[in-house]
Design a protein around this motif. Structure first.
Motif, PDB file in Angstrom:
ATOM      1  N   ARG A  33      -0.299 -12.897  -4.821  1.00 24.53           N
ATOM      2  CA  ARG A  33      -0.561 -12.598  -3.524  1.00 24.53           C
ATOM      3  C   ARG A  33      -0.314 -11.519  -2.555  1.00 24.53           C
ATOM      4  O   ARG A  33       0.092 -10.930  -1.546  1.00 24.53           O
ATOM      5  N   LEU A  34       1.136 -10.942  -3.111  1.00 24.97           N
ATOM      6  CA  LEU A  34       2.169 -10.533  -2.541  1.00 24.97           C
ATOM      7  C   LEU A  34       2.930 -10.603  -1.706  1.00 24.97           C
ATOM      8  O   LEU A  34       2.576 -10.114  -0.127  1.00 24.97           O
ATOM      9  N   GLU A  35       2.813 -12.709  -1.629  1.00 23.94           N
ATOM     10  CA  GLU A  35       3.035 -13.268   0.133  1.00 23.94           C
ATOM     11  C   GLU A  35       4.362 -13.942  -0.574  1.00 23.94           C
ATOM     12  O   GLU A  35       4.544 -14.610  -1.313  1.00 23.94           O
ATOM     13  N   LEU A  36       5.208 -13.848  -0.143  1.00 23.69           N
ATOM     14  CA  LEU A  36       6.273 -15.911   0.391  1.00 23.69           C
ATOM     15  C   LEU A  36       5.792 -16.845   0.643  1.00 23.69           C
ATOM     16  O   LEU A  36       5.274 -16.528   1.840  1.00 23.69           O
ATOM     17  N   LEU A 130       3.802  -2.188  -6.666  1.00 18.20           N
ATOM     18  CA  LEU A 130       2.362  -3.388  -6.847  1.00 18.20           C
ATOM     19  C   LEU A 130       1.545  -2.965  -5.277  1.00 18.20           C
ATOM     20  O   LEU A 130       1.015  -3.105  -5.297  1.00 18.20           O
ATOM     21  N   ARG A 131       2.529  -3.091  -4.263  1.00 19.40           N
ATOM     22  CA  ARG A 131       1.975  -2.675  -3.162  1.00 19.40           C
ATOM     23  C   ARG A 131       1.029  -1.679  -3.375  1.00 19.40           C
ATOM     24  O   ARG A 131      -0.370  -0.842  -2.224  1.00 19.40           O
ATOM     25  N   LEU A 132       1.836   0.020  -4.087  1.00 19.76           N
ATOM     26  CA  LEU A 132       0.803   0.954  -3.945  1.00 19.76           C
ATOM     27  C   LEU A 132       0.017   1.983  -5.374  1.00 19.76           C
ATOM     28  O   LEU A 132      -0.651   1.902  -5.129  1.00 19.76           O
ATOM     29  N   GLY A 133      -0.226   0.019  -5.564  1.00 22.88           N
ATOM     30  CA  GLY A 133      -1.972  -0.707  -6.409  1.00 22.88           C
ATOM     31  C   GLY A 133      -0.882   0.543  -7.836  1.00 22.88           C
ATOM     32  O   GLY A 133      -2.074   0.776  -8.397  1.00 22.88           O
ATOM     33  N   LEU A 134       0.535   0.574  -8.303  1.00 24.89           N
ATOM     34  CA  LEU A 134      -0.111   1.548  -9.735  1.00 24.89           C
ATOM     35  C   LEU A 134       0.545   0.613 -10.295  1.00 24.89           C
ATOM     36  O   LEU A 134       0.957  -0.572 -10.505  1.00 24.89           O
ATOM     37  N   PRO A 135       0.568   1.162 -11.745  1.00 27.40           N
ATOM     38  CA  PRO A 135       0.485   0.016 -13.004  1.00 27.40           C
ATOM     39  C   PRO A 135       1.694  -0.582 -13.130  1.00 27.40           C
ATOM     40  O   PRO A 135       2.807   0.339 -13.340  1.00 27.40           O
ATOM     41  N   ASP A 313       0.108   0.957   8.919  1.00 25.66           N
ATOM     42  CA  ASP A 313       0.762   0.722   7.711  1.00 25.66           C
ATOM     43  C   ASP A 313       0.584   1.741   6.850  1.00 25.66           C
ATOM     44  O   ASP A 313       0.284   2.435   6.289  1.00 25.66           O
ATOM     45  N   ALA A 314       2.610   1.992   6.497  1.00 19.43           N
ATOM     46  CA  ALA A 314       2.924   2.943   5.630  1.00 19.43           C
ATOM     47  C   ALA A 314       2.259   3.294   4.187  1.00 19.43           C
ATOM     48  O   ALA A 314       1.495   4.081   3.410  1.00 19.43           O
ATOM     49  N   TYR A 315       2.041   2.138   3.372  1.00 20.66           N
ATOM     50  CA  TYR A 315       1.772   1.989   1.925  1.00 20.66           C
ATOM     51  C   TYR A 315      -0.317   2.065   2.446  1.00 20.66           C
ATOM     52  O   TYR A 315      -0.585   2.246   0.969  1.00 20.66           O
ATOM     53  N   ALA A 316      -0.763   1.913   3.069  1.00 21.95           N
ATOM     54  CA  ALA A 316      -2.872   2.185   3.036  1.00 21.95           C
ATOM     55  C   ALA A 316      -2.855   3.344   3.391  1.00 21.95           C
ATOM     56  O   ALA A 316      -3.654   3.813   3.477  1.00 21.95           O
ATOM     57  N   VAL A 365      -0.904  12.040  -5.566  1.00 25.20           N
ATOM     58  CA  VAL A 365      -1.311  11.164  -7.025  1.00 25.20           C
ATOM     59  C   VAL A 365      -1.168  10.235  -6.436  1.00 25.20           C
ATOM     60  O   VAL A 365      -2.436   9.343  -7.481  1.00 25.20           O
ATOM     61  N   ILE A 366      -0.233   9.356  -5.859  1.00 21.00           N
ATOM     62  CA  ILE A 366      -0.544   8.080  -6.216  1.00 21.00           C
ATOM     63  C   ILE A 366      -1.523   7.299  -4.997  1.00 21.00           C
ATOM     64  O   ILE A 366      -2.890   6.073  -6.148  1.00 21.00           O
TER      65      ILE A 366
END
Length: 387
Positions: A33-36, A130-135, A313-316, A365-366
């Motif tokens: 979930r990427l949550e605490l 994980l937030r960036l969707g990388l393997p 949203d810097a990640y999105a 690239v990401i």
């Protein structure tokens, strides 16, 4: 880094917390979930082997029918982690800890504390990836995955040389745990005339070498990489030797994000990648606190601070210009705040147009990998000079 909310009492909780300071609930980070989250005991349980599961089973507070989790073994047994594992996952370790191939000898005094500090920063790296969707896959289960070796130098005096060297080779990232000792790390920073040296910085830099192999080598991005960063086929060891003997070129500031980036195209990529992760995570943290410092161009100017809350949203974002537009004023403010407290700059770097264009390349690239968009990023490369 996001801020999180305790499901039990609504208090703010932080990424590394194991207990809510207000209500006392046990906390655990849920990678799926990427949550605490605040957790409630769901009973004892056994592995299929019949061995008791350390810590038993847990579920998110307020979700009586929700999925069951168990603590990572490094959480339940070693107390150096706060991540959870789905109860039906056959792995005993969480997504971050299962990347470890070697940990230091914990019977040696001091090693446990140094390793704990390393693990804390590694989890921040894994969270960002994980937030960036990388393997993010363990090399122990996939030959194309990544592994970490945390090694203790038998002679911890860096100045003697010949010991454990932090680096990357064939998917294995090696880190000298002495870097987790602030006095040793500061000594190394001064000896190497670096403006910045942190454990997290090491993780981000070395991860770049791994992802170069995954995202650049042999892909359609490879030629674009050479056009922007240079030909990586030049002799690596010789390039580093020249760099350490002669220093960077006199005009390195015009072309590179750091002096070390000028040593070889691979190091230019790694330094740029590390700075990209610095920027994205710092902007994410600023947004969590509602901070936005008067950006002046691009999408950032259009959005701007909105009622004290930043919605960027810097990640999105798919716009690397917006990242830079938000980052430059924030970095200037952070540097000024630190100086007003008598400390050095938080971000002691200058981003020139060429360095910014390289950051844009990393971003595309990401994004290309994450979205599976095989046209937009490349089309922009072909028809503009921005990257």
């Amino acid at each position: 880094m996001q801020l999180f909310e305790c499901e039990s009492c609504g208090s703010v909780i932080y990424f590394d917390n194991t207990y809510c300071n207000r209500c006392g609930y046990r906390l655990g980070f849920l990678p799926d979930r990427l949550e605490l989250s605040a957790l409630e005991m769901a009973g004892d349980a056994l592995y299929s082997s019949g061995e008791p599961i350390p810590g038993g089973l847990w579920r998110v507070a307020g979700e009586p029918d929700g999925p069951l989790y168990r603590q990572c073994r490094h959480y339940a047994v070693d107390a150096v982690c706060n991540w959870m594992v789905r109860h039906d996952d056959p792995e005993g370790y969480c997504r971050a800890c299962r990347l470890n191939r070697t940990i230091p000898d914990l019977s040696v005094p001091g090693n446990a504390r140094l390793w704990e500090r390393m693990e804390t920063e590694k989890r921040r790296l894994v969270y960002s990836l994980l937030r960036l969707g990388l393997p993010v896959v363990s090399k122990q289960t996939d030959s194309a995955g990544v592994a970490f070796d945390f090694l203790a130098d038998p002679n911890p005096d860096f100045h003697e040389g010949g010991g454990v060297v932090t680096g990357h080779a064939n998917g294995v990232i090696t880190l000298n745990i002495a870097e987790a000792d602030p006095s040793v790390r500061e000594s190394m920073r001064e000896a190497m005339a670096e403006p910045y040296r942190t454990i997290l910085g090491h993780f981000r830099h070395e991860s770049a070498h791994y992802y170069w192999d995954r995202l650049i080598r042999g892909t359609r991005w490879h030629e674009y990489f050479r056009n922007r960063f240079g030909d990586e086929r030049i002799a690596y060891d010789e390039a580093l030797r020249r760099h350490y003997e002669n220093g960077p070129p006199s005009d390195w500031q015009d072309h590179f994000v750091s002096a070390y980036a000028s040593s070889h195209p691979w190091e230019d990529w790694a330094e740029t990648w590390a700075h990209y992760l610095h920027i994205v995570d710092a902007l994410d943290t600023a947004a969590a606190y509602g901070m936005d410092v008067a950006p002046s161009v691009g999408e950032a100017a259009r959005l701007g601070p909105q009622g004290g809350q930043s919605h960027f949203d810097a990640y999105a974002t798919d716009d690397p210009d917006a990242l830079v537009a938000h980052w430059l004023p924030l970095a200037a403010a952070l540097n000024s705040l630190n100086r007003s407290m008598g400390h050095a700059h938080v971000y002691p770097f200058v981003l020139t147009p060429e360095a910014i264009s390289k950051l844009g390349f990393v971003h595309r690239v990401i994004q290309d990998f994450r979205t599976g968009n095989r046209s937009a990023g490349e089309r922009e490369l072909l028809h503009t000079h921005r990257v």
